[in-house]
Design a protein around this motif. Structure first.
Motif, mmCIF file in Angstrom:
data_model
loop_
_atom_site.group_PDB
_atom_site.id
_atom_site.type_symbol
_atom_site.label_atom_id
_atom_site.label_comp_id
_atom_site.label_asym_id
_atom_site.label_seq_id
_atom_site.Cartn_x
_atom_site.Cartn_y
_atom_site.Cartn_z
ATOM 1 N N ILE A 92 10.238 20.325 -16.562
ATOM 2 C CA ILE A 92 10.538 19.763 -15.243
ATOM 3 C C ILE A 92 10.488 20.900 -14.240
ATOM 4 O O ILE A 92 11.269 21.846 -14.331
ATOM 5 N N GLN A 93 9.544 20.806 -13.294
ATOM 6 C CA GLN A 93 9.386 21.857 -12.299
ATOM 7 C C GLN A 93 8.857 21.280 -10.997
ATOM 8 O O GLN A 93 8.559 20.095 -10.918
ATOM 9 N N THR A 94 8.768 22.102 -9.990
ATOM 10 C CA THR A 94 8.414 21.673 -8.638
ATOM 11 C C THR A 94 7.118 20.869 -8.586
ATOM 12 O O THR A 94 7.041 19.869 -7.879
ATOM 13 N N THR A 127 17.038 10.870 -16.860
ATOM 14 C CA THR A 127 18.325 11.498 -16.579
ATOM 15 C C THR A 127 18.205 12.954 -16.126
ATOM 16 O O THR A 127 18.742 13.312 -15.067
ATOM 17 N N PRO A 128 17.507 13.827 -16.864
ATOM 18 C CA PRO A 128 17.413 15.221 -16.380
ATOM 19 C C PRO A 128 16.677 15.325 -15.047
ATOM 20 O O PRO A 128 17.047 16.123 -14.183
ATOM 21 N N VAL A 129 15.652 14.526 -14.861
ATOM 22 C CA VAL A 129 14.877 14.539 -13.619
ATOM 23 C C VAL A 129 15.754 14.081 -12.460
ATOM 24 O O VAL A 129 15.790 14.716 -11.401
ATOM 25 N N ASN A 130 16.484 12.992 -12.662
ATOM 26 C CA ASN A 130 17.373 12.489 -11.609
ATOM 27 C C ASN A 130 18.445 13.508 -11.255
ATOM 28 O O ASN A 130 18.801 13.663 -10.092
ATOM 29 N N GLY A 131 18.950 14.218 -12.257
ATOM 30 C CA GLY A 131 19.952 15.251 -11.991
ATOM 31 C C GLY A 131 19.427 16.333 -11.066
ATOM 32 O O GLY A 131 20.125 16.777 -10.151
ATOM 33 N N GLN A 141 12.179 11.265 -1.502
ATOM 34 C CA GLN A 141 10.906 10.555 -1.675
ATOM 35 C C GLN A 141 10.608 10.366 -3.166
ATOM 36 O O GLN A 141 10.230 9.284 -3.599
ATOM 37 N N TYR A 142 10.793 11.421 -3.953
ATOM 38 C CA TYR A 142 10.537 11.353 -5.392
ATOM 39 C C TYR A 142 11.540 10.429 -6.093
ATOM 40 O O TYR A 142 11.169 9.678 -7.000
ATOM 41 N N MET A 143 12.821 10.480 -5.687
ATOM 42 C CA MET A 143 13.826 9.601 -6.298
ATOM 43 C C MET A 143 13.447 8.138 -6.101
ATOM 44 O O MET A 143 13.552 7.339 -7.027
ATOM 45 N N LYS A 144 13.016 7.807 -4.905
ATOM 46 C CA LYS A 144 12.611 6.424 -4.623
ATOM 47 C C LYS A 144 11.405 6.038 -5.478
ATOM 48 O O LYS A 144 11.360 4.957 -6.056
ATOM 49 N N LYS A 145 10.447 6.928 -5.569
ATOM 50 C CA LYS A 145 9.224 6.673 -6.340
ATOM 51 C C LYS A 145 9.524 6.482 -7.830
ATOM 52 O O LYS A 145 8.880 5.678 -8.500
#
Length: 173
Positions: free
Chosen positions: A76-78, A133-137, A122-126
């Protein structure tokens, strides 16, 4: 036995090992789909990686998941956090689990924590329909270092197609 591969090893490398192990788990580090993966993993050719991955999946089908199991394990990165939907679609098409759990913290310029809040939202909505879970965190975190994000952009903007692949970054360049 558990193997991690970037997907560039042909399936024959793993077929040779089948008689020596009761089970083989193959974690494939695919960080994005298609051209984004080629950009993130410089030197990768998606066409080759995709062919190898399909061969791994075929071997899994032939032998069964109890003997040979394949998963996609992106970091998980930018540059990939906002595009896990594409990777999930690819995994679903292949009937393979996509399991992002490793978060890049070093080098800090690649830490997705440093994304501007506007892009995080923007990414959270998408990605809201996915169980990440780790991404949302990471996306929900108020932490971040704007200087590190700018450092990454200053390097990436010099590479071909960068803003075509990540148009949401244009206003920050």
């Amino acid at each position: 036995i558990l193997f991690n591969t970037n997907g560039t090893a042909p399936v024959s490398k793993f077929e040779k090992l089948l008689s020596h192990f009761k089970q083989i788990f193959l974690n494939v580090s695919i960080d994005a789909f298609g051209e984004r993966d080629e950009h993130i993993r410089q030197g990768t050719k998606w066409k080759i990686k995709d062919k190898n991955f399909k061969d791994y999946v075929t071997l899994q089908k032939d032998l069964g998941r109890k003997k040979f199991r394949v998963e996609i394990n992106p970091t998980i990165q930018t540059l990939n956090i906002g595009y896990f939907d594409e990777l999930y679609d690819y995994g679903q098409e292949m009937n393979v689990i996509v399991f992002p759990q490793n978060i890049v913290n070093v080098p800090t310029k690649y830490s997705a924590l440093n994304l501007p809040q506007k892009i995080k939202k923007q990414y959270m909505k998408k990605l809201e329909t996915f169980q990440l879970t780790p991404v949302n965190g990471v996306l929900q975190s108020p932490k971040g270092n704007h200087k590190e994000f700018k450092k990454l952009l200053n390097e990436e903007i010099k590479k071909p197609n960068f803003l075509n692949l990540w148009p949401e970054f244009e206003e920050y360049c």
